[in-house]
Design a protein around this motif. Structure first.
Motif, short mmCIF file in Angstrom:
data_model
loop_
_atom_site.label_atom_id
_atom_site.label_comp_id
_atom_site.label_asym_id
_atom_site.label_seq_id
_atom_site.Cartn_x
_atom_site.Cartn_y
_atom_site.Cartn_z
N ARG A 1 0.80 -1.21 0.00
CA ARG A 1 0.00 0.00 0.00
C ARG A 1 0.84 1.27 0.00
N THR A 2 2.14 1.15 -0.09
CA THR A 2 3.00 2.32 -0.10
C THR A 2 3.06 2.94 -1.50
N PRO A 3 3.31 4.23 -1.60
CA PRO A 3 3.43 4.87 -2.92
C PRO A 3 4.56 4.27 -3.76
N TYR A 4 5.59 3.75 -3.09
CA TYR A 4 6.70 3.18 -3.84
C TYR A 4 6.27 1.97 -4.65
N GLU A 5 5.46 1.10 -4.08
CA GLU A 5 5.03 -0.10 -4.80
C GLU A 5 4.19 0.26 -6.01
N ALA A 6 3.28 1.23 -5.85
CA ALA A 6 2.46 1.66 -7.00
C ALA A 6 3.33 2.26 -8.09
N MET A 7 4.29 3.08 -7.71
CA MET A 7 5.18 3.69 -8.70
C MET A 7 6.11 2.65 -9.33
N HIS A 8 6.49 1.67 -8.54
CA HIS A 8 7.35 0.60 -9.04
C HIS A 8 6.66 -0.17 -10.16
N ARG A 9 5.42 -0.56 -9.94
CA ARG A 9 4.66 -1.28 -10.96
C ARG A 9 4.38 -0.40 -12.16
N TRP A 10 4.06 0.86 -11.93
CA TRP A 10 3.76 1.78 -13.02
C TRP A 10 4.97 1.95 -13.93
N ALA A 11 6.16 2.11 -13.37
CA ALA A 11 7.37 2.27 -14.17
C ALA A 11 7.65 1.01 -15.00
N PHE A 12 7.41 -0.16 -14.43
CA PHE A 12 7.66 -1.40 -15.16
C PHE A 12 6.69 -1.55 -16.33
N TYR A 13 5.41 -1.32 -16.09
CA TYR A 13 4.41 -1.49 -17.15
C TYR A 13 4.61 -0.48 -18.27
N VAL A 14 4.94 0.76 -17.92
CA VAL A 14 5.19 1.77 -18.94
C VAL A 14 6.41 1.41 -19.77
N GLY A 15 7.48 0.98 -19.12
CA GLY A 15 8.69 0.61 -19.84
C GLY A 15 8.48 -0.56 -20.78
N ILE A 16 7.77 -1.59 -20.32
CA ILE A 16 7.52 -2.75 -21.18
C ILE A 16 6.60 -2.38 -22.34
N SER A 17 5.60 -1.54 -22.08
CA SER A 17 4.70 -1.12 -23.16
C SER A 17 5.44 -0.32 -24.22
N LEU A 18 6.30 0.60 -23.79
CA LEU A 18 7.08 1.38 -24.75
C LEU A 18 8.03 0.49 -25.54
N ALA A 19 8.65 -0.47 -24.87
CA ALA A 19 9.55 -1.39 -25.57
C ALA A 19 8.80 -2.21 -26.61
N GLY A 20 7.59 -2.67 -26.27
CA GLY A 20 6.80 -3.42 -27.23
C GLY A 20 6.40 -2.59 -28.43
N LEU A 21 5.98 -1.35 -28.20
CA LEU A 21 5.61 -0.48 -29.32
C LEU A 21 6.82 -0.14 -30.19
N LEU A 22 7.96 0.08 -29.58
CA LEU A 22 9.17 0.35 -30.36
C LEU A 22 9.56 -0.84 -31.22
N THR A 23 9.50 -2.03 -30.64
CA THR A 23 9.84 -3.23 -31.41
C THR A 23 8.86 -3.45 -32.55
N LEU A 24 7.57 -3.30 -32.27
CA LEU A 24 6.56 -3.47 -33.32
C LEU A 24 6.72 -2.42 -34.42
N GLY A 25 6.96 -1.17 -34.04
CA GLY A 25 7.15 -0.13 -35.04
C GLY A 25 8.38 -0.37 -35.90
N ALA A 26 9.47 -0.85 -35.29
CA ALA A 26 10.68 -1.15 -36.06
C ALA A 26 10.44 -2.27 -37.06
#
Length: 261
Positions: free
Chosen positions: A51-76
């Motif tokens: 329930r700490t802000p760190y855990e929420a931010m930790h998951r958010w950073a991971f999901y955003v990074g993986i989503s951007l990586a997937g879009l970059l790979t697909l676009g390439a």
């Protein structure tokens, strides 16, 4: 430079840009994986509450990074395939991926500019929570969690705002551990390095997306207008319909029908 030379140069640049974008996507995926599964972030994640802000931010950073990586790979992949096959639909799909990544990176840069210390504050708050629990319970799980964090960051304890530590706080760092740096300083130093890498990838990604969108839009218009290098100098013959005679050129018809002088 003629139109065919410009299209040829744009195709070569698109292939090189697609390869570079693919490497950028792999770099972002690696950074996201290290952010979520890396020892420094994971050890604090295991010690902090869900329930700490760190855990929420930790998951958010991971999901955003993986989503951007997937879009970059697909676009390439779409950009390279569209360049080789000269397919307008694939090129439009690649442009869409680049545009989505560009918009997401702009949002990340905007958030980072307006909240420069939010990640650092969340991580330090999580460490403070573990430290306070360890001080109150020296022989339980909080103490083990604090030792794991200190061994990972190669630090020990934290400085007191009044420059005085109690017996319990002073007892947390003895022997060789007393020579280690303050954990607050160590965590800030680690986050500074991680932040510089993320900022560099964000800046490179923004520049690469602008260039990739320009190239993909130019090649899409070239494909739609028939500016295909592979079709240059090639002609197609229509099937001859039975019973129909080929018509002579109009020049010869006028010559045969005109009176003789």
């Amino acid at each position: 430079m003629g139109p065919w030379s410009r299209v040829r140069a744009a195709k070569c640049q698109m292939l090189v840009t697609s390869f570079f974008v693919l490497l950028l996507g792999l770099s972002m995926a690696t950074l996201a994986a290290l952010t979520y599964f890396g020892a420094h972030f994971a050890v604090i994640g295991r010690a902090s509450s869900d329930r700490t802000p760190y855990e929420a931010m930790h998951r958010w950073a991971f999901y955003v990074g993986i989503s951007l990586a997937g879009l970059l790979t697909l676009g390439a992949i779409l950009g390279a395939a569209a360049t080789v096959r000269e397919a307008g639909g694939l090129m439009a799909g690649g442009f869409l991926c680049f545009a989505l990544v560009f918009g997401a990176l702009v949002q990340v840069a905007f958030w980072r500019f307006h909240n420069p210390t939010q990640v650092e504050d969340a991580l330090l708050d999580a460490y403070d929570l573990v430290y306070d629990r360890a001080v109150k319970n020296l022989s339980g799980t909080p103490r083990q969690q604090l030792v794991a964090i200190q061994d990972t960051f190669l630090c020990c304890g934290k400085s007191s705002p009044f420059s005085l530590l109690g017996d319990v706080e002073a007892g947390l760092c003895r022997g060789e551990q007393a020579a280690r740096q303050d954990c607050l300083v160590g965590i800030r130093s680690f986050l500074r390095t991680h932040r510089n890498i993320a900022s560099t990838l964000t800046g490179i990604g923004l520049a690469a997306m602008v260039y990739a969108m320009l190239l993909s839009s130019f090649l899409w218009f070239a494909i739609r207008s028939g500016g295909s290098l592979d079709r240059k100098g090639k002609y197609t013959l229509s099937r001859r319909v039975p019973g129909c005679q080929p018509q002579e050129p109009s020049f010869f018809r006028r010559s045969q029908g005109s009176p003789k002088l």
